[in-house]
Design an enzyme around this catalytic site. Sequence first.
Site, PDB file in Angstrom:
ATOM      1  N   LYS A 186       0.516  10.548  -5.259  1.00  0.00           N
ATOM      2  CA  LYS A 186      -1.112  10.115  -5.299  1.00  0.00           C
ATOM      3  C   LYS A 186      -1.603  10.786  -5.895  1.00  0.00           C
ATOM      4  CE  LYS A 186       0.246   5.494  -3.344  1.00  0.00           C
ATOM      5  NZ  LYS A 186       0.363   5.033  -1.758  1.00  0.00           N
TER       6      LYS A 186
ATOM      7  N   GLN B 267      -2.764   5.092   4.253  1.00  0.00           N
ATOM      8  CA  GLN B 267      -1.017   4.555   4.000  1.00  0.00           C
ATOM      9  C   GLN B 267      -0.823   4.157   4.731  1.00  0.00           C
ATOM     10  OE1 GLN B 267       0.223   5.762   0.706  1.00  0.00           O
ATOM     11  NE2 GLN B 267       2.243   5.405   2.035  1.00  0.00           N
TER      12      GLN B 267
ATOM     13  N   ASP C 199      -7.019  -0.315  -2.370  1.00  0.00           N
ATOM     14  CA  ASP C 199      -5.646  -0.905  -2.473  1.00  0.00           C
ATOM     15  C   ASP C 199      -5.787  -2.387  -2.287  1.00  0.00           C
ATOM     16  OD1 ASP C 199      -3.122   0.519  -1.190  1.00  0.00           O
ATOM     17  OD2 ASP C 199      -4.027   0.482   0.412  1.00  0.00           O
TER      18      ASP C 199
HETATM   19  N1  GUN Z   1       2.584   2.114   1.406  1.00  0.00           N
HETATM   20  C1  GUN Z   1       3.320   1.336   0.472  1.00  0.00           C
HETATM   21  N2  GUN Z   1       2.724   0.898  -0.539  1.00  0.00           N
HETATM   22  C2  GUN Z   1       1.577   1.485  -0.245  1.00  0.00           C
HETATM   23  C3  GUN Z   1       0.007   0.819  -1.038  1.00  0.00           C
HETATM   24  O1  GUN Z   1       0.835   0.607  -2.218  1.00  0.00           O
HETATM   25  N3  GUN Z   1      -0.900   1.004  -0.101  1.00  0.00           N
HETATM   26  C4  GUN Z   1      -0.692   1.423   1.215  1.00  0.00           C
HETATM   27  N4  GUN Z   1      -1.977   1.628   1.641  1.00  0.00           N
HETATM   28  N5  GUN Z   1       0.300   1.917   2.104  1.00  0.00           N
HETATM   29  C5  GUN Z   1       1.709   1.545   1.805  1.00  0.00           C
END
Ligand code: GUN
Length: 299
Positions: free
Chosen positions: A53, A97, A120
């Site tokens: 990311k 995350q 998100d």
């Molecule tokens: N962990 C796995 N996928 C995601 C996501 O799309 N967002 C977040 N915040 N954590 C994750």
Amino acid sequence: MAFVIDGKEAAASVISAVTEASVSLEGKTGIKPGLAVVIVGEDPASHAYVNSKGKMAKQCGFNSIQHTLPEETTQEELQALVDTLNADPAVHGILVQLPLPKHFDSDAIIQSILPEKDVDGLNIANAGKIATGDLDTGLISCTPAGSMLLVKRVHGEDLSGLNAVVIGRSNLFGKPMGLLLLAANATVTMAHSRTKDLASVCRNADILVAAVGRAEMVKRDWVKPDATVIDVGINRVPAPEKGEGKTKLVGDVAFAEASEVAASITPVPGGVGPMTIAMLMANTVIAAHRACSLPVPKF
Ligand code: GUN
């Protein structure tokens, strides 16, 4: 044989549009979109996601900020960081995350992210907008948004007359995906672990979306001939054919057999996965435009 929907290519086209929008925003205002990613603990898979990311954010011309906190961080310390990021005008998007280590109340943290910075799409304000059919003023959860973009590449904007079945009813994916399909006029069934005769429900789907987290659960006879199949699963399974102790990634759909029946299908890896990061970047550049009161780009 089904047409294989290329998520990498679709994601690259979103990333290129996001980069263009980000460069143009900086040219007009001097402001770079800022994305803050927070990770707590040592989970290697989560670190791998967060690194990609961060890399992608830089590639899009963003100000990429990463906060790596130790496993023993307290709820109060993490909350204080989110509060600081909420108040920082240089930060347009905040992503914490998941999963957080077990001692956290994750929901309290996630819901405390300001809705306008919730890239998100997990804040109830953003989830509520999708539920009420407002797809324009909030932020849409990245994996459903990316999956929808792939569906629309095959079927266009209007899904009138098509039956869509989503397997899985999570807040992170299944529910928003069902609502996005509904907003595009599909007739939607949200199936889940308590659904009776899941195979026959799925066989009715012109658009079948699988997000159950069970390796290759969706078999050939679950797929309607000429259906579009979107596989959201990412499951690591043993791959002895690659050597002892080796593993590989597979989806929730038995790809080889399902692709003999479907008209179009997403592969794993290389399908929905790359779209999730691309839509995160899209949400961040949208949030930055809104913060500057400029018209938002569409992706
Ligand atoms: N962990 C796995 N996928 C995601 C996501 O799309 N967002 C977040 N915040 N954590 C994750």
